[in-house]
Design an enzyme around this catalytic site. Structure first.
Site, PDB file in Angstrom:
ATOM      1  N   GLU A   1       0.865  -1.196   0.000  1.00 31.83           N
ATOM      2  CA  GLU A   1       0.000   0.000   0.000  1.00 31.83           C
ATOM      3  C   GLU A   1       0.894   1.237   0.000  1.00 31.83           C
ATOM      4  O   GLU A   1       0.643   2.228   0.683  1.00 31.83           O
ATOM      5  CB  GLU A   1      -0.956   0.011   1.213  1.00 31.83           C
ATOM      6  CG  GLU A   1      -1.975  -1.083   1.202  1.00 31.83           C
ATOM      7  CD  GLU A   1      -1.385  -2.421   1.644  1.00 31.83           C
ATOM      8  OE1 GLU A   1      -1.637  -3.419   0.955  1.00 31.83           O
ATOM      9  OE2 GLU A   1      -0.666  -2.452   2.645  1.00 31.83           O
TER      10      GLU A   1
ATOM     11  N   GLU B   1       4.466  -2.636  -3.363  1.00 30.04           N
ATOM     12  CA  GLU B   1       3.257  -3.086  -4.040  1.00 30.04           C
ATOM     13  C   GLU B   1       2.751  -1.898  -4.865  1.00 30.04           C
ATOM     14  O   GLU B   1       3.248  -1.658  -5.952  1.00 30.04           O
ATOM     15  CB  GLU B   1       2.262  -3.575  -2.993  1.00 30.04           C
ATOM     16  CG  GLU B   1       1.035  -4.224  -3.564  1.00 30.04           C
ATOM     17  CD  GLU B   1      -0.001  -4.474  -2.487  1.00 30.04           C
ATOM     18  OE1 GLU B   1      -0.644  -5.522  -2.528  1.00 30.04           O
ATOM     19  OE2 GLU B   1      -0.201  -3.602  -1.614  1.00 30.04           O
TER      20      GLU B   1
ATOM     21  N   GLU C   1      -2.947 -10.837  -4.484  1.00 28.48           N
ATOM     22  CA  GLU C   1      -3.869 -11.047  -3.362  1.00 28.48           C
ATOM     23  C   GLU C   1      -5.328 -10.901  -3.793  1.00 28.48           C
ATOM     24  O   GLU C   1      -6.208 -11.549  -3.241  1.00 28.48           O
ATOM     25  CB  GLU C   1      -3.548 -10.074  -2.216  1.00 28.48           C
ATOM     26  CG  GLU C   1      -3.681  -8.615  -2.603  1.00 28.48           C
ATOM     27  CD  GLU C   1      -3.271  -7.640  -1.487  1.00 28.48           C
ATOM     28  OE1 GLU C   1      -2.818  -8.096  -0.437  1.00 28.48           O
ATOM     29  OE2 GLU C   1      -3.410  -6.423  -1.697  1.00 28.48           O
TER      30      GLU C   1
HETATM   31  C1  NOJ Z   1      -2.238  -6.035   2.311  1.00 27.87           C
HETATM   32  C2  NOJ Z   1      -0.932  -6.486   1.742  1.00 27.87           C
HETATM   33  O1  NOJ Z   1      -0.866  -6.198   0.379  1.00 27.87           O
HETATM   34  C3  NOJ Z   1      -0.818  -7.965   2.001  1.00 27.87           C
HETATM   35  O2  NOJ Z   1       0.339  -8.473   1.396  1.00 27.87           O
HETATM   36  C4  NOJ Z   1      -0.842  -8.222   3.482  1.00 27.87           C
HETATM   37  O3  NOJ Z   1      -0.863  -9.613   3.695  1.00 27.87           O
HETATM   38  C5  NOJ Z   1      -2.072  -7.604   4.141  1.00 27.87           C
HETATM   39  N1  NOJ Z   1      -2.242  -6.256   3.736  1.00 27.87           N
HETATM   40  C6  NOJ Z   1      -1.979  -7.627   5.658  1.00 27.87           C
HETATM   41  O4  NOJ Z   1      -0.979  -6.759   6.084  1.00 27.87           O
HETATM   42 CA    CA Z   2      -2.259  -4.567  -0.823  1.00 32.70          CA
END
Ligand code: NOJ
Ligand code: CA
Length: 706
Positions: free
Chosen positions: A481, A499, A505
């Protein structure tokens, strides 16, 4: 003839300077030999007064800075063809008049630079910084007589410009309410964009769409565009964002081709607080004739200061696995309880798996107290030093060290910035004392606990503080994020990956079924032009059967690629920390896993062999410190065939190509798993035929024979 005025590139050694004061003769006879013609023409040619130019070393890209009715504008032409029409520059302030009107040029200076530098890691090892620079000093003709410098650098692969405010009586502390920088396009190019103001406004985790620039509203950068005649690709972005707000873009007038800088606000609406002397980030316009020439994008790196770390030996790209996907597909939890993922036993199992398969690291999420209940709302409850009782951090750290694996510590902040900053020193000191040198941070939130936009100057300062604290403690960073990448890795090579886009995800849980097959073919030409991305490839259980207990239906969230395409993503989507994202048990008994074991995470050379935004990409990269090449090809929902000449291989040498191709009748929708693995001898004369299934891909390792 007039083109050889002050805009003519001054070809000299790096660092030499030609200075001209407007309306006065050249002051430095020493440089007359090279600068004379240019300067004389400019001072004697009336129509060009108030207009100065700088050209790229190859002469193709020309930026003109020009006063128009007291306002400073810039324009950009390539091969004599206008790309950016005269576009406004300037600022609006709180409690001060705009800095925009009644300007005059007081001075111009020029400089040329040509230097090669080496990246400690990256998509390419060697980078050439070759540019011509023009600095235009302007001042208001009336009180408060404020002044600034527009510094322009013209490279063969694009241009950058920034504002510099020297210390001055008329401008001390200031509050910027708007940056007025415009980009007025001559053409109405097609743009691939994600919005900056719609759902999940502060996270960049959306799907891209494409359309004419004129219909965009508010969008993020990098903004990749193609002129309507297909002759030029243009990417707007920024470089060296240090103490400023992130730049998004907004269209100025409906059906217009002008976009303007749209700075992310702090909680009180102010965009930037500063005090002279002050410099803004660079606004960058990357240019290429062919889409395949956009990557790797080096313009932004060249506009960042060189590495400041005394040693970079400890910074090592690696592949990693992690206690991670299980939480996303619901077989484990971050929170404490019977399915808690981050247990000492589990972590050791992952470490054993990493050690057995040559992975450099293991990420463990959900190890620290704070995940129970609503961890987004309870963001200020996160501790970064206290582990859950079933996870012994010191024991796991020692075990990892003993097995030669690096433990990657997870720090999810949920945007509780002060809570994190309060603990930063003690947490990093703890990690350091345990020999832990990699952290994945996270900022799952829309607005920080302190009420600021994710992308505000407040957050820019925060991200920088974390990078610096990490550097002091010998820690590598992977930021989720994140704010967009503006080339920080050049100055701080411990800022490795992030990211800042819609990653794997989403295939686990997103309500819209996951990423469509075209997604990664767009990411490559958009988000990845900013820098590396921790996309987390390598899911083998594509229908997520292990998580759900049955194959997921096509309308449910699942991975919309073939298995071969998951392999190809290791080559296509560059990240110096590259994850094998699936559960270890899903790699068991899978011959295709060998490719993930073999593929490099650090590159000497990168060649984009073919591509079309949103359709397909074929990339070849040579591993750093070795002779093997890796080829990755991915396609959207259409099956495609490519003939790839291996002319990049060393002539006269024999290689073995290990080819991981989509199997017979494979396709992303209802037959994603078949992979055919073949081996053949190849040379630089070989043409390989790559057949990709719908939503498919192909991954090839080419290693020297014998
Ligand atoms: C979002 C992240 O992109 C992910 O990789 C992570 O597992 C979760 N947040 C929890 O922190
Ligand atoms: Ca994320």
């Amino acid at each position: 003839m007039l083109r050889h005025d002050v805009g003519a590139p001054v070809r000299r050694h790096a660092g030499t300077l030609v200075r001209r004061c407007a309306g006065t003769p050249v002051r430095r006879p020493r440089v007359l030999v090279l600068g004379l013609a240019a300067v004389t023409l400019a001072t004697t040619t009336a129509p060009l007064r108030g207009q100065v130019r700088v050209a790229s070393p190859d002469g193709r890209n020309v930026v003109t800075a020009q006063l128009r009715e007291g306002r400073l504008t810039y324009s950009l032409a390539r091969d004599g063809r206008a790309l950016v029409l005269p576009s406004l520059l300037g600022f609006e302030f709180r409690e001060a008049p705009p800095l925009r009107d009644g300007l005059r040029i007081t001075d111009t200076t020029r400089q040329s630079h040509d230097e090669w530098w080496t990246q400690p890691w990256g998509e390419v090892a060697r980078v050439r910084d070759h540019h011509n620079e023009l600095a235009v000093s302007v001042a208001e003709t009336t009180a408060p007589n404020r002044r600034f410098i527009l510094r322009v650098r013209a490279f063969d692969d694009g241009v950058g410009f920034r504002y510099e405010f020297p210390e001055q009586p008329g401008l001390g502390a200031f509050e910027i309410t708007d940056e007025l920088t415009e980009f007025s396009f001559a053409d109405n190019p097609r743009a691939w964009s994600i919005p900056s103001d719609r759902p999940r406004m502060d996270r960049s985790e959306m799907l891209y769409s494409s359309g004419p620039l004129s219909v965009l509203d508010r969008v993020q950068t990098p903004l990749t565009m193609e002129t309507r005649d297909g002759r030029t690709f243009i990417v707007l972005h920024e470089a060296n964002l240090v103490d400023y707000a992130r730049m998004n873009l907004r269209t100025m007038r409906l059906e217009d081709r002008t976009v303007r800088a749209d700075l992310a606000p702090m909680g009180d609406g102010i965009k930037v607080r500063g005090r002279t002397p002050f410099v803004t980030p660079w606004r960058t316009i990357q240019l290429a004739d062919r889409v395949t020439e956009l990557s790797p994008a080096l313009l932004g790196l060249n506009l960042n200061p060189p590495n400041v770390l005394a040693s970079t030996d400890w910074i090592r790209p690696m592949k990693y696995v992690g206690i991670w996907w299980g939480m996303h597909i619901n077989t484990m939890t971050w929170a404490s309880g019977p399915r808690h993922g981050a247990t000492t036993a589990n972590a050791k199992r992952y470490i054993d798996f990493a050690a057995a398969n040559g992975f450099g690291g293991v990420l463990v999420e959900g190890w620290n107290v704070g995940w129970d209940g609503d961890w987004i709302a309870n963001r200020n409850a996160f501790t970064f030093t206290r582990a859950y009782p079933d996870y012994d951090l010191a024991e796991v750290a020692a075990y990892a060290r003993q097995r030669g694996v690096r433990l990657i510590v997870h720090n999810e902040t949920s945007g509780g910035i002060q809570n994190y900053e309060r603990q930063l020193d003690s947490a990093f000191a703890l990690y350091r004392s345990l020999g832990l040198d990699a952290i994945k941070t996270g900022y799952v939130t829309d607005t920080t606990a302190e009420g600021h936009s994710h992308w505000s100057q407040f957050m820019v300062r925060h991200y920088r503080r974390v990078i610096e604290a990490a550097a002091r403690n010998g820690i590598m960073l992977d930021v989720h994020e994140s704010i967009h990448d503006t080339g920080e890795r050049r100055t701080y090579p411990n800022m490795m990956t992030r990211e800042g886009a819609r990653g794997q995800e989403y295939n686990a849980w997103s309500g819209d079924g996951g990423n469509p097959p075209e997604h990664e073919t767009i990411l490559f030409f958009t988000r990845l032009l900013a820098g590396p991305m921790d996309f987390t490839p390598g899911i083998f259980d594509l229908l997520i059967e292990r998580g759900t207990g049955r194959p997921r239906r096509p309308d449910e969230a699942r991975v919309r690629t073939t298995l071969a395409k998951q392999l190809a993503l290791y080559v296509v989507l560059y990240s110096p920390l590259q994850m094998a994202a699936d559960l270890p048990e899903n790699y068991e008994g899978q011959p295709a896993f060998q490719f993930i074991r073999d593929v490099a995470a650090d590159w000497d050379t990168t060649r984009v062999l073919d591509g079309r935004i949103g359709d397909y990409v074929v990339v070849a990269r040579r591993e750093r410190g070795g002779q093997s090449w890796f080829v990755g090809a991915i396609t959207d929902e259409e099956g495609r065939t490519f003939d790839v000449p291996l002319s990049f291989l060393t002539p006269g040498r024999r290689y073995v190509a290990e080819i991981y191709a989509d199997g017979p009748n494979a396709n992303w929708l209802d037959n994603p798993l078949p992979v055919t693995i073949t081996r053949r001898t190849v040379t630089s004369m070989t043409r390989l035929r790559l057949v990709l299934a719908p939503g498919g891909g192909q991954a090839i390792r080419i290693r020297p024979a014998g």
